[in-house]
Design an enzyme around this catalytic site. Structure first.
Site, PDB file in Angstrom:
ATOM      1  N   ASP A  51      -2.211 -16.353  15.293  1.00 23.19           N
ATOM      2  CA  ASP A  51      -2.025 -15.362  13.913  1.00 23.19           C
ATOM      3  C   ASP A  51      -2.158 -13.897  14.590  1.00 23.19           C
ATOM      4  OD1 ASP A  51      -2.201 -17.292  12.261  1.00 23.19           O
ATOM      5  OD2 ASP A  51      -4.244 -17.632  12.172  1.00 23.19           O
ATOM      6  N   ASP A  92      -3.272 -16.935  21.429  1.00 23.50           N
ATOM      7  CA  ASP A  92      -3.525 -16.901  19.778  1.00 23.50           C
ATOM      8  C   ASP A  92      -2.340 -17.171  19.000  1.00 23.50           C
ATOM      9  OD1 ASP A  92      -5.136 -16.399  17.792  1.00 23.50           O
ATOM     10  OD2 ASP A  92      -4.888 -14.477  17.682  1.00 23.50           O
TER      11      ASP A  92
HETATM   12  P1  B16 Z   1      -7.553 -21.243   8.532  1.00 22.70           P
HETATM   13  P2  B16 Z   1      -5.950 -17.187  15.295  1.00 22.70           P
HETATM   14  C1  B16 Z   1      -7.277 -17.393  12.776  1.00 22.70           C
HETATM   15  O1  B16 Z   1      -6.361 -17.898  13.794  1.00 22.70           O
HETATM   16  C2  B16 Z   1      -7.202 -16.275  12.022  1.00 22.70           C
HETATM   17  O2  B16 Z   1      -7.083 -15.050  12.778  1.00 22.70           O
HETATM   18  C3  B16 Z   1      -8.326 -15.987  10.938  1.00 22.70           C
HETATM   19  O3  B16 Z   1      -8.116 -14.708  10.055  1.00 22.70           O
HETATM   20  C4  B16 Z   1      -8.687 -17.324  10.031  1.00 22.70           C
HETATM   21  O4  B16 Z   1      -9.623 -17.040   9.161  1.00 22.70           O
HETATM   22  C5  B16 Z   1      -8.715 -18.329  11.005  1.00 22.70           C
HETATM   23  O5  B16 Z   1      -7.744 -18.642  12.088  1.00 22.70           O
HETATM   24  C6  B16 Z   1      -8.926 -19.812  10.266  1.00 22.70           C
HETATM   25  O6  B16 Z   1      -7.432 -20.123   9.813  1.00 22.70           O
HETATM   26  O7  B16 Z   1      -8.098 -20.621   7.231  1.00 22.70           O
HETATM   27  O8  B16 Z   1      -5.785 -21.392   8.318  1.00 22.70           O
HETATM   28  O9  B16 Z   1      -7.941 -22.555   9.117  1.00 22.70           O
HETATM   29  O10 B16 Z   1      -6.011 -15.528  15.101  1.00 22.70           O
HETATM   30  O11 B16 Z   1      -7.102 -17.918  15.855  1.00 22.70           O
HETATM   31  O12 B16 Z   1      -4.737 -17.729  15.356  1.00 22.70           O
HETATM   32 MG    MG Z   2      -5.446 -13.890  15.913  1.00 24.64          MG
END
Ligand code: B16
Ligand code: MG
Length: 216
Positions: free
Chosen positions: A10, A8
């Site tokens: 984030d 992953d």
């Molecule tokens: P975006 P991951 C996720 O990333 C985040 O954990 C989550 O907080 C966020 O809402 C989601 O991506 C969508 O991100 O708005 O930038 O498209 O943890 O899967 O890397």
């Molecule tokens: Mg994450």
């Protein structure tokens, strides 16, 4: 045997989970919805529109589909502003060394982030070339906890799911890894990620032995 580790982004490779929290906090204030770190835990790994719906459920105001799209775009603008200044120094400690060790040991490396900003973040971290495949969130139909994104990455890497280890900081992400038929390393406490098979406090604490043990 081909083996892979699928990360992953984030909260696993860099602290952009904090920036998502800050951006949602700002948006929540704009719609008079209560929001704090505890509530944010339920949004980790959750796609943008689902996260927005969860926040708006606590707002006294009602928003139609077009207004929701506008709010989601606003949150994304807040987020993009926060990630403007990230540099390779923002990669979590020990992660570059872990990626190099895995590469030289013959592992294929992938990224499974549902963030539509993932490619930009990886570029700013100067990590794009470290991975053999990076999922495009725009092409994923079913967000985590559905296994689709982890299965997509495994297929692109040419590795059977049971020969892949997934690394996640979010409960929805760990659930997605396990549903894909892969063992999961949880970055965080066992209490928050009960479905993981192994836990570390920080991604840089992962040892290649942990991964090998999970794949036997
Ligand atoms: P975006 P991951 C996720 O990333 C985040 O954990 C989550 O907080 C966020 O809402 C989601 O991506 C969508 O991100 O708005 O930038 O498209 O943890 O899967 O890397
Ligand atoms: Mg994450």
């Amino acid at each position: 045997m081909n083996r892979a580790v699928i990360f992953d982004l984030d909260g696993v490779i860099t602290d952009t989970a904090e920036f998502h929290f800050q951006a949602w906090l700002q948006l929540a204030r704009e719609v008079d919805a209560p929001f704090d770190r505890q509530m944010n835990e339920d949004l980790k790994g959750i796609d943008r529109m689902t996260s927005l719906a969860r926040i708006l459920a606590h707002s006294p105001h009602r928003f139609d589909a077009q207004q929701r799209d506008g709010l989601a775009a606003r949150k994304n603008t807040h987020y993009q502003h926060l990630i403007e200044g990230i540099t390779p120094q923002d990669v979590f400690p020990g992660v570059p060394a872990l990626l190099s060790t895995l590469q030289t040991s013959g592992y294929r490396l992938g990224v499974a982030s549902v963030s539509k900003n993932a490619a930009v973040v990886l570029e700013r971290l100067a990590l794009t070339s470290q991975f053999d495949f990076i999922a495009d969130a725009n092409r994923i139909q079913n967000p985590k906890p559905d296994p689709e994104i982890f299965l997509t990455v495994a297929k692109a890497l040419g590795v059977e799911p049971r020969h892949c280890v997934g690394v996640e900081d979010a409960a929805a992400g760990v659930e997605a890894i396990r549903a894909a038929g892969m063992p999961a390393i949880g970055v965080g406490p066992r209490s928050a990620l009960p479905l993981a098979n192994h836990w570390v406090d920080r991604t840089g604490d992962i040892r290649i032995n942990d991964i090998e043990r999970l794949l036997v």
